[in-house]
Structures are given as C-alpha cells and as structure tokens.
Design a protein around this motif. Structure first.
Motif, mmCIF file in Angstrom:
data_model
loop_
_atom_site.group_PDB
_atom_site.id
_atom_site.type_symbol
_atom_site.label_atom_id
_atom_site.label_comp_id
_atom_site.label_asym_id
_atom_site.label_seq_id
_atom_site.Cartn_x
_atom_site.Cartn_y
_atom_site.Cartn_z
ATOM 1 N N VAL A 1 0.783 -1.069 -0.112
ATOM 2 C CA VAL A 1 0.117 -0.259 0.171
ATOM 3 C C VAL A 1 0.680 1.206 0.165
ATOM 4 C CG1 VAL A 1 -1.691 1.235 1.296
ATOM 5 C CG2 VAL A 1 -1.776 -1.250 1.232
ATOM 6 N N LYS A 2 0.780 2.067 -1.191
ATOM 7 C CA LYS A 2 1.706 3.218 -1.099
ATOM 8 C C LYS A 2 1.095 4.337 -0.342
ATOM 9 C CE LYS A 2 3.293 1.630 -5.465
ATOM 10 N NZ LYS A 2 3.408 1.944 -6.888
ATOM 11 N N GLY A 3 1.693 5.374 -0.127
ATOM 12 C CA GLY A 3 1.555 6.446 0.502
ATOM 13 C C GLY A 3 0.237 6.853 0.816
ATOM 14 N N GLY A 4 0.232 7.382 2.142
ATOM 15 C CA GLY A 4 -0.942 8.039 2.725
ATOM 16 C C GLY A 4 -2.080 6.981 3.263
ATOM 17 N N VAL A 5 -1.653 5.870 3.365
ATOM 18 C CA VAL A 5 -2.784 5.072 3.788
ATOM 19 C C VAL A 5 -2.227 4.460 5.265
ATOM 20 C CG1 VAL A 5 -3.631 2.569 3.379
ATOM 21 C CG2 VAL A 5 -3.520 4.143 1.627
ATOM 22 N N SER A 6 -3.258 4.708 6.251
ATOM 23 C CA SER A 6 -2.813 4.384 7.490
ATOM 24 C C SER A 6 -2.231 2.900 7.715
ATOM 25 C CB SER A 6 -3.921 4.529 8.367
ATOM 26 O OG SER A 6 -4.954 3.624 8.340
ATOM 27 N N SER A 7 -1.575 2.544 8.859
ATOM 28 C CA SER A 7 -1.258 1.074 9.010
ATOM 29 C C SER A 7 -2.489 0.218 9.343
ATOM 30 C CB SER A 7 -0.362 1.102 10.101
ATOM 31 O OG SER A 7 -0.773 1.712 11.216
ATOM 32 N N ARG A 8 -3.590 0.796 9.951
ATOM 33 C CA ARG A 8 -4.781 0.259 10.365
ATOM 34 C C ARG A 8 -5.467 -0.214 8.811
ATOM 35 N NH1 ARG A 8 -9.392 2.375 9.081
ATOM 36 N NH2 ARG A 8 -11.563 1.423 10.158
ATOM 37 N N LEU A 9 -5.418 0.646 8.059
ATOM 38 C CA LEU A 9 -6.051 0.372 6.549
ATOM 39 C C LEU A 9 -5.395 -0.539 5.952
ATOM 40 C CD1 LEU A 9 -8.673 0.812 4.840
ATOM 41 C CD2 LEU A 9 -7.408 2.751 3.648
ATOM 42 N N SER A 10 -4.160 -0.577 5.988
ATOM 43 C CA SER A 10 -3.123 -1.356 5.261
ATOM 44 C C SER A 10 -3.445 -2.709 5.966
ATOM 45 C CB SER A 10 -1.626 -0.879 5.433
ATOM 46 O OG SER A 10 -0.718 -1.861 4.922
ATOM 47 N N ARG A 11 -3.392 -2.962 7.189
ATOM 48 C CA ARG A 11 -3.601 -4.606 7.804
ATOM 49 C C ARG A 11 -4.905 -4.768 7.323
ATOM 50 N NH1 ARG A 11 -1.998 -1.931 12.384
ATOM 51 N NH2 ARG A 11 -4.319 -1.769 13.184
ATOM 52 N N MET A 12 -5.960 -3.829 7.243
ATOM 53 C CA MET A 12 -7.317 -4.524 6.769
ATOM 54 C C MET A 12 -7.232 -4.778 5.122
ATOM 55 S SD MET A 12 -9.427 -1.194 8.491
ATOM 56 C CE MET A 12 -11.172 -1.777 8.333
ATOM 57 N N LEU A 13 -6.579 -4.304 4.363
ATOM 58 C CA LEU A 13 -6.652 -4.624 3.258
ATOM 59 C C LEU A 13 -5.751 -6.020 3.079
ATOM 60 C CD1 LEU A 13 -5.872 -1.196 1.167
ATOM 61 C CD2 LEU A 13 -8.194 -2.677 1.195
ATOM 62 N N GLU A 14 -4.743 -6.208 3.716
ATOM 63 C CA GLU A 14 -4.185 -7.463 3.734
ATOM 64 C C GLU A 14 -4.835 -8.569 4.206
ATOM 65 O OE1 GLU A 14 -0.533 -7.022 6.395
ATOM 66 O OE2 GLU A 14 0.157 -5.224 5.018
ATOM 67 N N GLU A 15 -5.877 -8.213 5.037
ATOM 68 C CA GLU A 15 -6.841 -9.195 5.387
ATOM 69 C C GLU A 15 -7.723 -9.604 4.307
ATOM 70 O OE1 GLU A 15 -9.395 -7.847 8.686
ATOM 71 O OE2 GLU A 15 -10.735 -10.003 8.553
ATOM 72 N N GLN B 1 -7.181 -9.294 1.228
ATOM 73 C CA GLN B 1 -6.026 -10.041 0.268
ATOM 74 C C GLN B 1 -6.024 -11.660 0.495
ATOM 75 O OE1 GLN B 1 -2.371 -8.611 -0.338
ATOM 76 N NE2 GLN B 1 -2.560 -8.657 -2.648
ATOM 77 N N ALA B 2 -5.341 -11.634 2.003
ATOM 78 C CA ALA B 2 -5.416 -12.973 2.466
ATOM 79 C C ALA B 2 -6.406 -13.908 2.343
ATOM 80 C CB ALA B 2 -4.845 -13.134 3.843
ATOM 81 N N GLY B 3 -7.585 -13.460 2.500
ATOM 82 C CA GLY B 3 -8.825 -14.391 2.499
ATOM 83 C C GLY B 3 -9.602 -14.582 1.206
ATOM 84 N N LEU B 4 -9.337 -13.791 0.280
ATOM 85 C CA LEU B 4 -10.208 -13.509 -0.880
ATOM 86 C C LEU B 4 -10.218 -14.936 -1.660
ATOM 87 C CD1 LEU B 4 -12.172 -11.959 -2.481
ATOM 88 C CD2 LEU B 4 -10.123 -11.055 -3.667
ATOM 89 N N GLU B 5 -8.996 -15.531 -1.738
ATOM 90 C CA GLU B 5 -9.111 -16.908 -2.825
ATOM 91 C C GLU B 5 -9.605 -18.030 -2.172
ATOM 92 O OE1 GLU B 5 -8.723 -16.601 -5.875
ATOM 93 O OE2 GLU B 5 -8.313 -14.463 -5.522
#
Lengths: 84, 444
Positions: free
Chosen positions: B4-18, B20-24
């Motif tokens: 996640v590039k610039g300007g995104v909080s670590s909170r949102l970054s963690r959420m997006l990783e979640e 990504q990790a579960g989608l497939e």
C-alpha cells in the motif's frame, strides 16, 4: 379458528369434523400447505425434541423437489434448445 | 503482503491485507462494507480512475438537452451542444465555483451563473462576463475560462461513460469481453434502446459494493429476500428459479453477468417473452449467431460493469391475474455518497422500435418490481441497510463473510460466450472476481 403469527410466518389452526371423528387442521395460507392431524399424530408431537422441527425446517419452502437436474444453460444453446 | 503506497494508515493497510489473504479462500471481511477510511481510498483509487456510467444518449436527443450527473461529489452537466456533440461539463463557475445549472434536466443554449452572471454556451465556452472591460480589463481572454470538461468521455451503443483520469485506458479496453453480454441488450434491436423517462432516484444506507453484488452474482438471495413474490404467485413456483443459468465473469476486469434460463419444466416463452416481431428483428440485429441463440434461451439477464453500473432484464409476470409475461429492463448506477450510503439511479429502458402497447406494459412492469416503490426494490434495500449497519458494528468488524459458494465448481467448456462461465448460477464466482479487481485497484 386460531391464527398464530410471528415475524416469520402465519399459521391457522382449527378443529375439523370428519364423518367419524375429529382432526386438527394446521395450514400455512401463504405457502399453500395444510396438514390434518389426528389425535395420535398430535400425541406424537408432544414428545418430539426441538431437533425434529429443526430437521423439518431445513427447507424453507417446504419439501424440496427430488431429482431436479440443474443443467447448464449452454446445454440449451446451439445444442437443440427446447424453446418452451 | 499487500503493498500500500503513501497516505494509507497502517490500520487500513492491515485491513486490506486481511481482504487479500482471505479472498481466494472465499473469505471477505465485513468491514469493507462500511468504513470511512476505506471509502476515502475508494474515491481516490477506484472512482477517480474508473469509467462511470453517466447517461443514455436517448436522455439528451436534441441540441440543448441536458441532464445533471455525478462522479463522486462532482456534478457534471451532460449536454448536447448546438453542434450535436455530447459533452460533460463540470457544473462549477470558473469565477467563484457556483453551480451554473441547478435543474436536474432541461434544455438550454446557455448556462448563467446566479452569483456574478458569468454566462456559458452549452458547449462550455464562456461568452458573457458582466462589466468585462471595466472589471477585468481589455486583455481578458474568455477563451481560457470555459467550463471544465470531464477528462474523458466515451460511449458504447448509446451508453455514455465518463472518467476523471485523463490517462485511463479507452472505454473499449475497459469493457473488454463484457461487451458481448452488453450487446445482448444494446443490439437486441437494430434501433437500439431508449429511456422511458428520467431516472428514479433514492438514497439507501448501504455500501455501493453490497448493492452491486446483488446484481452481479447473488441469485441465491431471491430464495428468501423475494419470497413474498413467490407467495403472491408472481415469481416462478420453483424458488430456486434463478439458479438455472450461467454465471460468467471477465477475469482482470471485474465485470460479470448472470444469464438465467427457464427452470426445468417451466412453460416460459423464449427470448425473455419479448413480442414475436422483436424476436424476428433480433435474428439479424445481433452481431453473432451465438448471441441470438443465447438470447433466445434467456429469461433473466443481469450484467454488472466494474465499478458501479448494473442492468437487469428479467421476464416478468406483471401480476397474478395477467396471463402473459412482460419483460422489463432497468439500468442502475450505485452512486456512492459516503461510507455506508448510496444514491440509486434507476432507469427503465425499452427498444425504440418496440410496439407502443409493449412500451407501456414494460414501464408498468418496471414500476411494480424495480422502481423506487417496486416490490423487489423494497425487499432488497431494507436488507442492504442492515448488512451495512452490522458491517460497521463493533462486533461485526471482526467477522468475515462467506464467499465460498461454488468455490470448487469447474468452468463450463460449452458456453458459447467469452469469459469464464459456470453452468450453475448459485456461485460467488463473479463476486470473487470483482473483489480481485477491486483490491488490485486499491493497491495500485
């Protein structure tokens, strides 16, 4: 006649007379189902655990039709569609 | 690991990783359906870069005709100039930013700002500045101060789309293979489509993705959400009627379609039940024989374009007394207003050369089912609002939704159209494809 309603459904309950005896008719008018239970069947209900009803409620539209084959739509396209 | 590039909080970054990790594996976190920070990212990464549906050409057929349309919070005047060219002009005076057009539709050769009176032609040129010479001097160049056009404006078969990103790929590239499915409707008649009046609009407290998913992939909900119509004898008796079809998605694009046939044994007319004369015209107006044959077997068709446009074209029984069937077609924009809040734009459309009696019947069919007070619409919006509420609740934020339906289905090798097709419409395949594209754009 009694009407029982909650947020999920409405059911009518009535005692009906046959020529030689009585039954309890329970009907679900919106679904079009109805059952007429004699005293023995009603008695059997009294010892049913809740699991019995959980099993009966596993299909929300009444009993599922057996043997309905869901064919891919591609079976009908360009391969002799039935067109009805 | 998500990048996640610039300007995104670590909170949102963690959420997006979640996500990504579960989608497939078919797991989607509930929080994506109502989160203020994510919504800000969606505005920037999705809606500022995507082709967004604005209007149908038949809404502005004559010079001067205009409608107001919105990309995010930006109002655009979609207007046909005196030269016949359609433009989308930002409704913001170049002097102090006031709206120069405050009616949602109309016909005007010029737009005049109510603040200081700057006046623009309907092609966007500034032509009038009160006390121009005295106030701005002799060198004032009105040519530099016209209304700002949308960065990109393109159309496909009468459907007009805009894009805020000047570097965006062409609309044709954006659509890709979903065009085959769009054409099932846009090329059903050689005359094309026309709108039946302006769009109905209403606000719902839900997330745009949630509403979209219903039209993209969720045939499963008709079983229960629309049970009332089965009880009324309006929908087919087999509650699983929407299962009998193909679900198709376009990999990498996020688009998808549901092509539903008649339930086994159901006596439903071919070609959605459109009048016979329309079926005959379609025989030659479709670009390919495969499209005609597919259309003939179709009773319900839904197409959803990434990010927020859908159409729905079902065969319908208008009420329990009417003996025949009357299909209807609605176009939808799921316009995002904020986290957990959307405005629905809903049009009814019909083929220009359809018989007059049919146009009236199909309009009524639309109103009864998918207009703002339509039965289907009432059913859906009530439910969507509660899901969005729960998605933002303290406990709901920790849950993941089940998107595993059809996870093990094999693609249908016989499907005559493009994309990845499955021979059973009870699957979340289109949704998983949508969220792949969604993530890709958020992380770009």
């Amino acid at each position: 006649m009694l009407t029982l309603t909650n947020e999920f459904t409405t059911v009518l309950v009535e005692k009906i007379q046959t020529r030689n005896g009585e039954r309890l008719r329970i009907s679900a008018p919106r679904m079009g189902y109805s059952v007429e239970l004699d005293p023995l069947e009603l008695e059997a209900l009294t010892w049913q655990p809740v699991e019995t009803f959980s099993r009966l409620l596993s299909t929300p539209f009444g009993p599922d039709e057996e043997g309905v084959e869901a064919r891919p739509l591609s079976d009908l396209i360009l391969f002799g569609g039935e067109h009805d | 690991m998500a990048r996640v590039k610039g300007g995104v909080s670590s909170r949102l970054s963690r959420m997006l990783e979640e996500l990504q990790a579960g989608l497939e594996d078919g797991l989607v976190p509930a929080w994506i359906f109502n989160d203020p920070e994510l919504f800000e990212l969606e505005k920037e990464k999705i809606f500022s870069r995507s082709w967004v549906y604005l209007a149908h050409e038949s809404e502005i057929p004559n010079p001067g005709d205009y409608v107001l349309r919105y990309v995010l919070d930006n109002p655009y005047i979609l207007v046909r100039g005196e030269d016949g060219v359609v433009r989308a002009l930002l409704d913001m005076c170049r002097h102090r930013g006031m709206r120069v057009c405050r009616a949602e539709l109309g016909n005007a050769s010029h737009f005049r700002c109510p603040f200081h009176g700057w006046t623009y032609r309907n092609d966007g040129r500034l032509i009038g500045v009160p006390a121009e010479r005295e106030a701005f001097g002799p060198d004032f160049d009105k040519g530099q101060w016209g209304l700002v056009p949308i960065p990109r404006l393109e159309s496909f078969d009468g459907m007009i789309f805009g894009n805020l990103d000047p570097e965006a790929p062409s609309l044709e590239e954006w659509l890709g293979d979903i065009r085959w499915y769009l054409e099932l409707v846009t090329k059903r008649s050689p005359m094309g489509l026309e709108v039946l009046g302006p769009p109905q609009r209403w606000v719902v407290n839900t997330d745009w993705k949630l509403a979209l998913e219903t039209f993209l992939s969720d045939s499963y909900h008709t079983l229960m959400t629309h049970r009332s119509l089965i009880e009324l004898g309006i929908a087919p008796k087999d509650a699983k009627y929407a299962m009998y079809g193909e679900q198709v998605h376009i990999p990498g694009k996020g688009h998808g379609s549901m092509v539903v046939g008649a339930p086994p044994g159901a006596k439903l007319p071919p070609f959605w039940g459109y009048p016979e004369e329309m079926l005959e015209r379609a025989r030659t107006s479709y670009p390919t024989r495969e499209q005609f044959e597919t259309a003939r077997e179709t009773r319900i068709l839904l197409v959803t374009l990434f990010p927020n446009f859908s159409f729905h074209n079902p065969i319908r029984k208008p009420d329990h007394k009417y003996q025949g069937t009357v299909p209807m077609l609605t176009f939808r924009v799921w316009h995002p207003l904020g986290p957990g809040r959307i405005e629905i734009f809903s049009w009814a459309l019909v083929e220009k050369d359809a018989p007059a009696w049919f146009k009236e019947k199909t309009r009524l069919s639309y109103l009864r089912f998918f207009g703002s007070s339509g039965t289907f619409e009432q059913d859906d919006t009530e439910i969507w609002s509660h899901v969005a509420h729960n998605a933002a609740s303290t406990q709901g934020r920790h849950l993941r939704f089940n998107y595993r339906m059809g996870l093990n289905l094999a693609p249908d090798p016989n499907w005559p159209g493009p994309g990845v097709a499955y021979g059973l419409n009870f699957t979340d395949a289109n949704m998983r494809n949508f969220h792949r594209r969604y993530l890709e754009m958020l992380l770009a």
